[in-house]
Design a protein around this motif. Structure first.
Motif, PDB file in Angstrom:
ATOM      1  N   LEU A   1       0.815  -1.215   0.000  1.00  0.00           N
ATOM      2  CA  LEU A   1       0.000   0.000   0.000  1.00  0.00           C
ATOM      3  C   LEU A   1       0.849   1.266   0.000  1.00  0.00           C
ATOM      4  O   LEU A   1       0.350   2.343  -0.313  1.00  0.00           O
ATOM      5  CB  LEU A   1      -0.926   0.016   1.221  1.00  0.00           C
ATOM      6  CG  LEU A   1      -1.920  -1.140   1.346  1.00  0.00           C
ATOM      7  CD1 LEU A   1      -2.806  -0.933   2.566  1.00  0.00           C
ATOM      8  CD2 LEU A   1      -2.766  -1.280   0.098  1.00  0.00           C
ATOM      9  N   ILE A   2       2.124   1.152   0.374  1.00  0.00           N
ATOM     10  CA  ILE A   2       2.999   2.328   0.447  1.00  0.00           C
ATOM     11  C   ILE A   2       3.562   2.585  -0.945  1.00  0.00           C
ATOM     12  O   ILE A   2       4.454   1.883  -1.411  1.00  0.00           O
ATOM     13  CB  ILE A   2       4.119   2.120   1.476  1.00  0.00           C
ATOM     14  CG1 ILE A   2       3.509   1.799   2.851  1.00  0.00           C
ATOM     15  CG2 ILE A   2       4.996   3.373   1.564  1.00  0.00           C
ATOM     16  CD1 ILE A   2       4.529   1.351   3.876  1.00  0.00           C
ATOM     17  N   THR A   3       3.018   3.588  -1.607  1.00  0.00           N
ATOM     18  CA  THR A   3       3.358   3.825  -3.015  1.00  0.00           C
ATOM     19  C   THR A   3       4.340   4.962  -3.226  1.00  0.00           C
ATOM     20  O   THR A   3       4.983   5.034  -4.267  1.00  0.00           O
ATOM     21  CB  THR A   3       2.080   4.128  -3.819  1.00  0.00           C
ATOM     22  OG1 THR A   3       1.386   5.237  -3.219  1.00  0.00           O
ATOM     23  CG2 THR A   3       1.154   2.912  -3.846  1.00  0.00           C
ATOM     24  N   HIS A   4       4.464   5.877  -2.259  1.00  0.00           N
ATOM     25  CA  HIS A   4       5.346   7.038  -2.421  1.00  0.00           C
ATOM     26  C   HIS A   4       6.060   7.333  -1.101  1.00  0.00           C
ATOM     27  O   HIS A   4       5.468   7.200  -0.028  1.00  0.00           O
ATOM     28  CB  HIS A   4       4.550   8.277  -2.854  1.00  0.00           C
ATOM     29  CG  HIS A   4       3.919   8.160  -4.203  1.00  0.00           C
ATOM     30  ND1 HIS A   4       2.802   7.371  -4.441  1.00  0.00           N
ATOM     31  CD2 HIS A   4       4.243   8.732  -5.394  1.00  0.00           C
ATOM     32  CE1 HIS A   4       2.472   7.469  -5.718  1.00  0.00           C
ATOM     33  NE2 HIS A   4       3.323   8.284  -6.312  1.00  0.00           N
ATOM     34  N   ARG A   5       7.323   7.746  -1.212  1.00  0.00           N
ATOM     35  CA  ARG A   5       8.137   8.048  -0.027  1.00  0.00           C
ATOM     36  C   ARG A   5       8.824   9.393  -0.198  1.00  0.00           C
ATOM     37  O   ARG A   5       9.292   9.715  -1.297  1.00  0.00           O
ATOM     38  CB  ARG A   5       9.161   6.944   0.204  1.00  0.00           C
ATOM     39  CG  ARG A   5       8.546   5.602   0.589  1.00  0.00           C
ATOM     40  CD  ARG A   5       9.607   4.508   0.642  1.00  0.00           C
ATOM     41  NE  ARG A   5       9.059   3.274   1.206  1.00  0.00           N
ATOM     42  CZ  ARG A   5       8.432   2.345   0.488  1.00  0.00           C
ATOM     43  NH1 ARG A   5       8.278   2.523  -0.822  1.00  0.00           N
ATOM     44  NH2 ARG A   5       7.961   1.260   1.082  1.00  0.00           N
TER      45      ARG A   5
ATOM     46  N   ILE B   1      -1.501   5.725  -3.110  1.00  0.00           N
ATOM     47  CA  ILE B   1      -2.340   5.095  -2.080  1.00  0.00           C
ATOM     48  C   ILE B   1      -1.880   5.593  -0.716  1.00  0.00           C
ATOM     49  O   ILE B   1      -2.516   6.444  -0.111  1.00  0.00           O
ATOM     50  CB  ILE B   1      -2.292   3.554  -2.171  1.00  0.00           C
ATOM     51  CG1 ILE B   1      -2.826   3.081  -3.537  1.00  0.00           C
ATOM     52  CG2 ILE B   1      -3.111   2.934  -1.042  1.00  0.00           C
ATOM     53  CD1 ILE B   1      -2.765   1.597  -3.739  1.00  0.00           C
ATOM     54  N   GLN B   2      -0.730   5.115  -0.244  1.00  0.00           N
ATOM     55  CA  GLN B   2      -0.209   5.581   1.034  1.00  0.00           C
ATOM     56  C   GLN B   2       1.106   6.326   0.787  1.00  0.00           C
ATOM     57  O   GLN B   2       2.058   5.764   0.252  1.00  0.00           O
ATOM     58  CB  GLN B   2       0.050   4.419   1.986  1.00  0.00           C
ATOM     59  CG  GLN B   2       0.594   4.830   3.336  1.00  0.00           C
ATOM     60  CD  GLN B   2      -0.401   5.616   4.171  1.00  0.00           C
ATOM     61  OE1 GLN B   2      -1.501   5.152   4.471  1.00  0.00           O
ATOM     62  NE2 GLN B   2      -0.026   6.813   4.575  1.00  0.00           N
ATOM     63  N   VAL B   3       1.124   7.595   1.173  1.00  0.00           N
ATOM     64  CA  VAL B   3       2.333   8.410   1.067  1.00  0.00           C
ATOM     65  C   VAL B   3       3.016   8.428   2.438  1.00  0.00           C
ATOM     66  O   VAL B   3       2.372   8.688   3.452  1.00  0.00           O
ATOM     67  CB  VAL B   3       1.984   9.837   0.610  1.00  0.00           C
ATOM     68  CG1 VAL B   3       3.233  10.715   0.598  1.00  0.00           C
ATOM     69  CG2 VAL B   3       1.342   9.814  -0.786  1.00  0.00           C
ATOM     70  N   MET B   4       4.318   8.169   2.445  1.00  0.00           N
ATOM     71  CA  MET B   4       5.042   7.984   3.707  1.00  0.00           C
ATOM     72  C   MET B   4       6.269   8.899   3.758  1.00  0.00           C
ATOM     73  O   MET B   4       7.002   9.030   2.769  1.00  0.00           O
ATOM     74  CB  MET B   4       5.483   6.519   3.829  1.00  0.00           C
ATOM     75  CG  MET B   4       6.096   6.139   5.156  1.00  0.00           C
ATOM     76  SD  MET B   4       4.888   6.032   6.523  1.00  0.00           S
ATOM     77  CE  MET B   4       3.857   4.663   6.002  1.00  0.00           C
ATOM     78  N   PHE B   5       6.472   9.517   4.907  1.00  0.00           N
ATOM     79  CA  PHE B   5       7.707  10.253   5.176  1.00  0.00           C
ATOM     80  C   PHE B   5       8.696   9.327   5.876  1.00  0.00           C
ATOM     81  O   PHE B   5       8.325   8.603   6.793  1.00  0.00           O
ATOM     82  CB  PHE B   5       7.448  11.453   6.093  1.00  0.00           C
ATOM     83  CG  PHE B   5       6.776  12.608   5.421  1.00  0.00           C
ATOM     84  CD1 PHE B   5       7.507  13.550   4.716  1.00  0.00           C
ATOM     85  CD2 PHE B   5       5.396  12.765   5.502  1.00  0.00           C
ATOM     86  CE1 PHE B   5       6.899  14.630   4.111  1.00  0.00           C
ATOM     87  CE2 PHE B   5       4.770  13.837   4.894  1.00  0.00           C
ATOM     88  CZ  PHE B   5       5.520  14.769   4.202  1.00  0.00           C
ATOM     89  N   ASN B   6       9.956   9.369   5.459  1.00  0.00           N
ATOM     90  CA  ASN B   6      11.041   8.729   6.183  1.00  0.00           C
ATOM     91  C   ASN B   6      11.947   9.811   6.735  1.00  0.00           C
ATOM     92  O   ASN B   6      12.563  10.568   5.976  1.00  0.00           O
ATOM     93  CB  ASN B   6      11.824   7.785   5.264  1.00  0.00           C
ATOM     94  CG  ASN B   6      11.038   6.531   4.934  1.00  0.00           C
ATOM     95  OD1 ASN B   6      10.945   5.641   5.752  1.00  0.00           O
ATOM     96  ND2 ASN B   6      10.452   6.477   3.746  1.00  0.00           N
TER      97      ASN B   6
END
Length: 347
Positions: free
Chosen positions: A315-319, A341-346
């Motif tokens: 589901l994590i499509t962008h970082r 779908i799910q945008v995530m910050f690292n």
């Protein structure tokens, strides 16, 4: 430092003064933060329902990180522990809290719901009881996904999903897909997913949906689409989850659900809905329930991820990284009507 929402679609990285570390608190270095649909609404419109951004606020509440310091009374955590964070703070004294339904606490505070600041920052201070150790096999991103997964788990509990419950999921965004995965883990034998984007429906099929139906945004299409949904299900629809929350999706959910079934409202796209209540809730005894956040879900969410019964990685499509430029790009990507779908910050 933190990312601040200072105006419509306007973010700035600025200093953030942390609250003092109390005896039952933990100071956590944030490592992963997901963007939620409510974060996107605040980003675009500065409001969601009755929650209104009246002054600059830090967004974000889906998070995981590393414990750097604990208060004097904290025994279950130590510096260096990797934790998933439940972003709510209840009073633990009122009737709802004492009954275990702390999400109904009248004094409930949740990260990034105005006026409470969120977690898109280097560090936060939070009650240690709301920090849950992550197994070594799980990533920080998976830890951050425990928050939206908890919404889905709470919904499945409220709707009494089990091994004899055929499920319709209305909406194929992150919460819809997570609700489908949770329903699978709860034993649902057959699940059909509705959505408006081919890309999201393809993901639903990849994740194990038994059927998908592409629908429109036009409320005049409800009757035709309900018939298609029933044909694709090929069985009773015992529970429908409205993961969008507008008049059309609620009408679809009520009409598609079999007599004596249950509809669970998860999405909050619109505050006021128009839906056919009398024909369905009164005459056909379709139960309508809602959810707000979650209660007592983090241990189960972590176990479902650890055991492999639910896999959220697809589901994590962008970082994105932690900078003003990337924050702007991340929120615009999440707000765009594209394939994210799910945008995530690292961090």
């Amino acid at each position: 430092m933190a990312i601040w929402l200072v105006g419509p679609k306007t973010l700035q990285i600025q200093p953030y003064k942390l609250p003092p570390l109390g005896p039952q608190d933990a100071r956590i270095r944030i490592k992963a933060v997901g963007i939620c649909g409510t974060d996107v609404h605040f980003f675009k419109e500065l409001k969601v329902g009755d929650y209104i951004v009246k002054k600059p606020i830090i967004p974000g509440h889906e998070c995981a990180g590393i414990v750097e310091e604990v208060g004097a009374d904290v025994k279950h955590l130590s510096p260096g522990d990797r934790v998933a964070i439940e972003p709510s703070i209840a009073c633990w004294q009122c009737h709802s809290c004492r009954q275990g339904r702390y999400n109904m606490c009248p004094d409930l505070k949740i990260f990034s719901l105005p006026p409470v600041n969120g977690v898109l920052a280097n560090h936060i201070v939070h009650p240690a009881k709301n920090c849950f150790k992550l197994p070594d096999t799980l990533t920080f991103e998976e830890g951050a996904m425990c928050e939206p997964l908890s919404c889905a788990i709470h919904a499945c509990r409220r709707a009494n999903v089990g091994v004899e419950t055929n499920v319709l999921v209305v909406g194929a965004g992150p919460i819809g897909l997570l609700t489908m995965l949770a329903a699978q883990a709860f034993g649902s034998p057959r699940i059909v997913v509705l959505g408006i984007k081919d890309s999201q429906l393809e993901v639903a099929k990849t994740l194990g949906a038994d059927g998908v139906v592409k629908v429109s945004r036009n409320i005049d299409d409800v009757e035709k689409e309900v018939e298609e949904v029933k044909n694709v299900m090929g069985a009773r629809i015992d529970v429908s989850f409205d993961c969008v929350g507008n008049s059309k999706t609620m009408s679809t959910s009520l009409k598609a659900t079999s007599s004596g079934g249950r509809v669970c409202l998860i999405g909050i796209r619109n505050v006021n809905l128009t839906a056919p209540l009398t024909d369905n809730i009164a005459i056909r005894e379709v139960d309508l329930v809602g959810i707000f956040a979650y209660t007592n879900t983090w241990p189960l969410a972590i176990e479902l991820l650890r055991s492999g019964k639910i896999d959220v990685k697809a589901l994590i499509t962008h970082r994105f990284g932690f900078s003003q430029k990337e924050a702007q790009e991340a929120f615009e990507t999440s707000a765009d009507d594209g394939n994210a779908i799910q945008v995530m910050f690292n961090l």
